[in-house]
Structures are given as structure tokens and as C-alpha cells.
Scaffold this motif. Structure first.
Motif, short mmCIF file in Angstrom:
data_model
loop_
_atom_site.label_atom_id
_atom_site.label_comp_id
_atom_site.label_asym_id
_atom_site.label_seq_id
_atom_site.Cartn_x
_atom_site.Cartn_y
_atom_site.Cartn_z
N ASN A 58 -67.23 51.15 52.26
CA ASN A 58 -67.63 52.43 52.45
C ASN A 58 -69.14 52.69 52.34
O ASN A 58 -69.80 51.73 51.69
N ASP A 61 -73.01 53.93 56.10
CA ASP A 61 -74.31 54.78 56.53
C ASP A 61 -75.49 54.36 55.76
O ASP A 61 -76.52 54.58 56.16
N ASP A 86 -67.78 55.01 57.15
CA ASP A 86 -68.66 56.14 56.54
C ASP A 86 -67.72 57.13 56.31
O ASP A 86 -67.55 58.00 57.29
N ALA A 87 -66.92 57.34 55.20
CA ALA A 87 -66.03 58.43 55.12
C ALA A 87 -66.43 59.84 55.12
O ALA A 87 -66.14 60.73 55.54
N ASN A 130 -66.42 56.99 42.02
CA ASN A 130 -67.83 57.38 42.92
C ASN A 130 -67.77 56.55 44.08
O ASN A 130 -68.84 56.51 44.78
N GLY A 132 -65.99 56.91 46.64
CA GLY A 132 -65.57 57.75 48.02
C GLY A 132 -64.10 57.96 48.15
O GLY A 132 -63.80 58.38 49.12
N LYS A 133 -63.32 57.63 47.05
CA LYS A 133 -61.88 57.74 47.30
C LYS A 133 -61.62 59.11 47.77
O LYS A 133 -60.75 59.19 48.52
N SER A 134 -62.06 60.00 46.96
CA SER A 134 -61.79 61.39 47.31
C SER A 134 -62.03 62.05 48.58
O SER A 134 -61.38 62.40 49.31
N THR A 135 -63.34 61.53 49.04
CA THR A 135 -64.07 61.82 50.26
C THR A 135 -63.06 61.35 51.50
O THR A 135 -62.60 61.94 52.28
P1 GDP Z 1 -64.58 58.76 44.11
O1 GDP Z 1 -64.95 59.01 42.70
O2 GDP Z 1 -64.12 57.56 44.41
O3 GDP Z 1 -63.28 59.83 44.54
O4 GDP Z 1 -65.93 59.40 44.92
P2 GDP Z 1 -66.38 60.77 45.74
O5 GDP Z 1 -65.24 60.82 47.09
O6 GDP Z 1 -66.27 61.75 44.91
O7 GDP Z 1 -67.59 60.37 46.60
C1 GDP Z 1 -68.80 60.26 45.51
C2 GDP Z 1 -70.04 60.65 46.17
O8 GDP Z 1 -70.19 59.64 47.48
C3 GDP Z 1 -69.98 61.96 46.77
O9 GDP Z 1 -70.98 62.52 46.79
C4 GDP Z 1 -69.57 61.76 48.39
O10 GDP Z 1 -70.15 62.68 49.23
C5 GDP Z 1 -70.29 60.57 48.69
N1 GDP Z 1 -69.66 59.54 49.67
C6 GDP Z 1 -68.49 59.19 49.85
N2 GDP Z 1 -68.42 58.54 50.92
C7 GDP Z 1 -69.46 58.54 51.46
C8 GDP Z 1 -69.99 57.61 52.73
O11 GDP Z 1 -69.29 57.10 53.46
N3 GDP Z 1 -71.41 58.12 52.99
C9 GDP Z 1 -72.20 58.71 52.22
N4 GDP Z 1 -73.53 58.57 52.43
N5 GDP Z 1 -71.61 59.17 51.07
C10 GDP Z 1 -70.42 59.17 50.65
#
Ligand code: GDP
Length: 288
Positions: A58, A61, A86-87, A130, A132-135
């Protein structure tokens, strides 16, 4: 939010993931494309043993596209099913359903041979905080879902989410696993990219580490961003030159803390360009 990973938390996280694995067909392991090895859980193979697994690089980008290709090539050669996405901007997400279908093909074929129609594939997203799981869950669902905080052990009723594309369902609570933070190099790489919070390591040290990495891996990007002629000196001299160029000087001295914060912010927001901080070759020598 930073998780303090104590042994008790790790055991609990592991237990929770193991419980969820009973409910699913396929594991989607999310990894940071800038750190394809350091952003993995050290025990993920063992924890998910027996389940088909798709590795998803992930944040591609933000990563060096050439190195992402090399990583995928090397992992595929090792028999790993891997894709890059790129989630955040919903790029490449169709590959997730395709990958899951690939992993389930033999089982589905056997079912069809017996005249049974395979039901929707059920998947679990796992990864370190962090990554990107939730995203990814939100993008795949096509709506914003309240995802349990970045904390193992916060329980809520689990639900299945239908994916926008493809016959597939996701558990709405991802599996959160700990990073390999006992390795200092891994810790600094995770800190430099913002995967772990600054308060764990000293900010000046993270910035100096980042400069050393950029000096050797991406010297032209570093020079271009901070209008430097030469970055061959010591990391601390380069950091000082960056502070001076930005005017972060008080009483004749460069404010190192402010310069460090700015540099790390810019590295994490792609202002210094796309970077990948570990190569296949480096890992090959570590794991030999
Ligand atoms: P989680 O802790 O695994 O659930 O991570 P989040 O989904 O909260 O993402 C952590 C940060 O990474 C956030 O600021 C997202 O916007 C960012 N993010 C997630 N996926 C991507 C991606 O593919 N590209 C970019 N540039 N940022 C990402």
C-alpha cells in the motif's frame, strides 16, 4: 495513536487475529510499499499459517515505482502473491478481488466440479498500525465505516462488509499486528516514514537517520528540495545547511529541532519525492 506493545498486548493481538482467521477464506496483508519488509509483522507467516494470503503493497503512490516493481518481482519469484495499490486514492483496488479469486481458484474449481456454487470470498485485512487498513476497508466498502481505534483489544461486534466490486466480503475489524520494533534499524525506518510516532525515538536522531538514508539513496531529490550543491558531508552538516536555507536560525544558531520536524514532515508528505527505504538486495543479505 501510538500503541505501546507490551508482551500482553502482543499475545492478545495474536489471539484476536487467530480468532478472526477462523471466519475467513483469505488474508489480505497490508504492507507499506516504502518499507516492504520493515512494515511487516515478524510473526505474520506463523500467525496466518494455512490461510491463502495476498500481500498488498500500500501507499505505492509514495514509494519509488522502480523499487516497487523489483520487490514484487522478487516476492513473486518466492511464490508470494503480491500486488501494489494506493488505497488513499483508490488506485489498483480491483486487483484485490482478482488476487483473492486467484488464491481461491483450486478450491472453487473443486466445488464447481461437485456442482456447488462458491459463495462470496470472505477476507480479513491485517497489518501493523498506520499501514492503511482503515482507509482500505473504507475504499473497498465505498463508504466510511467506523473502524475500531488503533488498539488491539478494543472489542466491538464484527460485521461483514460487502465490497463495492466483486463478490467478496470483508470483516470490518482489521487484524492489528505489531511491527518488528526491537530491531533498531527497522524502528528508525518506521519512524522516518511516520509509521510509528515521533515520541518513541528522539526527533533529531530520526531526522539524522532520514538524511543519511536520503544522502545515499536519493541524493538528487534531497539536493533539489533544499537547494543544496553537495550532500556528501556528515548528516548533521546537511541538516544544518537545510536549516540555514529555510531560515530556521535564532541567535546565529540553526534550530535543529525545528529543522528536523520540517524535514520529517516533508519526507512523510512526499515533498522530497517518492522514496523506498529498503531494497530486495539489502534484505537478501540480512536473511541469508
Ligand atoms: P491503519 O492504522 O492501518 O488503519 O491506517 P489508516 O487507514 O488510518 O491510514 C494511516 C494514514 O495513512 C492515513 O493518514 C491515511 O490517509 C494514509 N494512507 C493510507 N493509505 C494510503 C495510500 O495508499 N497512500 C497514501 N499516500 N496515504 C495513505
Amino acid at each position: 495513536m501510538t500503541i505501546q506493545w507490551f508482551p500482553g498486548h502482543m499475545a492478545k493481538a495474536r489471539r484476536e487475529v487467530t480468532e478472526k482467521l477462523k471466519l475467513i477464506d483469505v488474508v489480505i496483508e497490508l504492507v507499506d510499499a516504502r518499507l516492504p519488509m520493515s512494515s511487516r509483522n515478524p510473526m505474520v507467516e506463523q500467525i496466518t499459517a494455512g490461510k491463502p494470503r495476498l500481500i498488498v503493497l500500500n501507499k505505492s503512490d509514495m514509494a519509488d515505482a522502480r523499487l516497487t516493481e523489483k520487490w514484487m518481482h522478487a516476492l513473486r519469484k518466492d511464490g508470494v502473491d503480491v500486488i501494489a495499490v494506493d488505497a488513499k486514492h483508490s488506485k489498483g483496488l480491483g486487483q484485490i478481488h482478482e488476487g483473492a479469486l486467484r488464491l481461491m481458484k483450486d478450491k472453487h474449481d473443486r466445488m464447481r466440479d461437485k456442482g456447488r456454487n462458491p459463495s462470496a470470498i470472505r477476507a480479513l485485512i491485517i497489518g501493523i498500525p498506520n499501514v492503511g487498513k482503515s482507509t482500505l476497508i473504507n475504499r473497498l466498502a465505498g463508504r466510511n465505516i467506523a473502524i475500531t481505534g488503533d488498539r488491539p483489544g478494543v472489542t466491538k461486534r464484527q460485521q461483514w462488509i460487502k465490497m463495492k466490486t466483486g463478490e467478496m466480503e470483508l470483516l470490518d475489524t482489521p487484524g492489528i499486528l505489531w511491527p518488528k520494533f526491537d530491531d533498531q534499524l527497522v524502528g528508525y525506518r518506521l519512524a522516518a516514514t511516520g509509521a510509528i510516532k515521533d515520541d518513541i525515538l528522539n526527533i533529531d536522531d530520526i531526522a539524522l537517520f532520514a538524511i543519511r538514508e536520503l544522502k545515499s539513496r536519493y541524493p538528487e531529490q534531497l539536493k533539489a528540495r533544499y537547494r543544496l550543491q553537495d550532500v556528501s558531508g556528515e548528516a548533521v552538516e546537511v541538516l544544518e545547511a537545510i536549516g540555514k536555507n529555510r531560515g530556521f536560525v535564532t541567535g546565529g544558531y540553526v534550530d535543529f529541532e525545528r529543522t528536523s520536524e520540517m524535514l520529517l514532515h516533508e519526507l512523510r508528505t512526499e515533498k522530497i519525492g517518492r522514496v523506498t527505504l529498503e531494497t530486495v538486495e539489502e534484505w537478501a543479505t540480512v536473511t541469508e
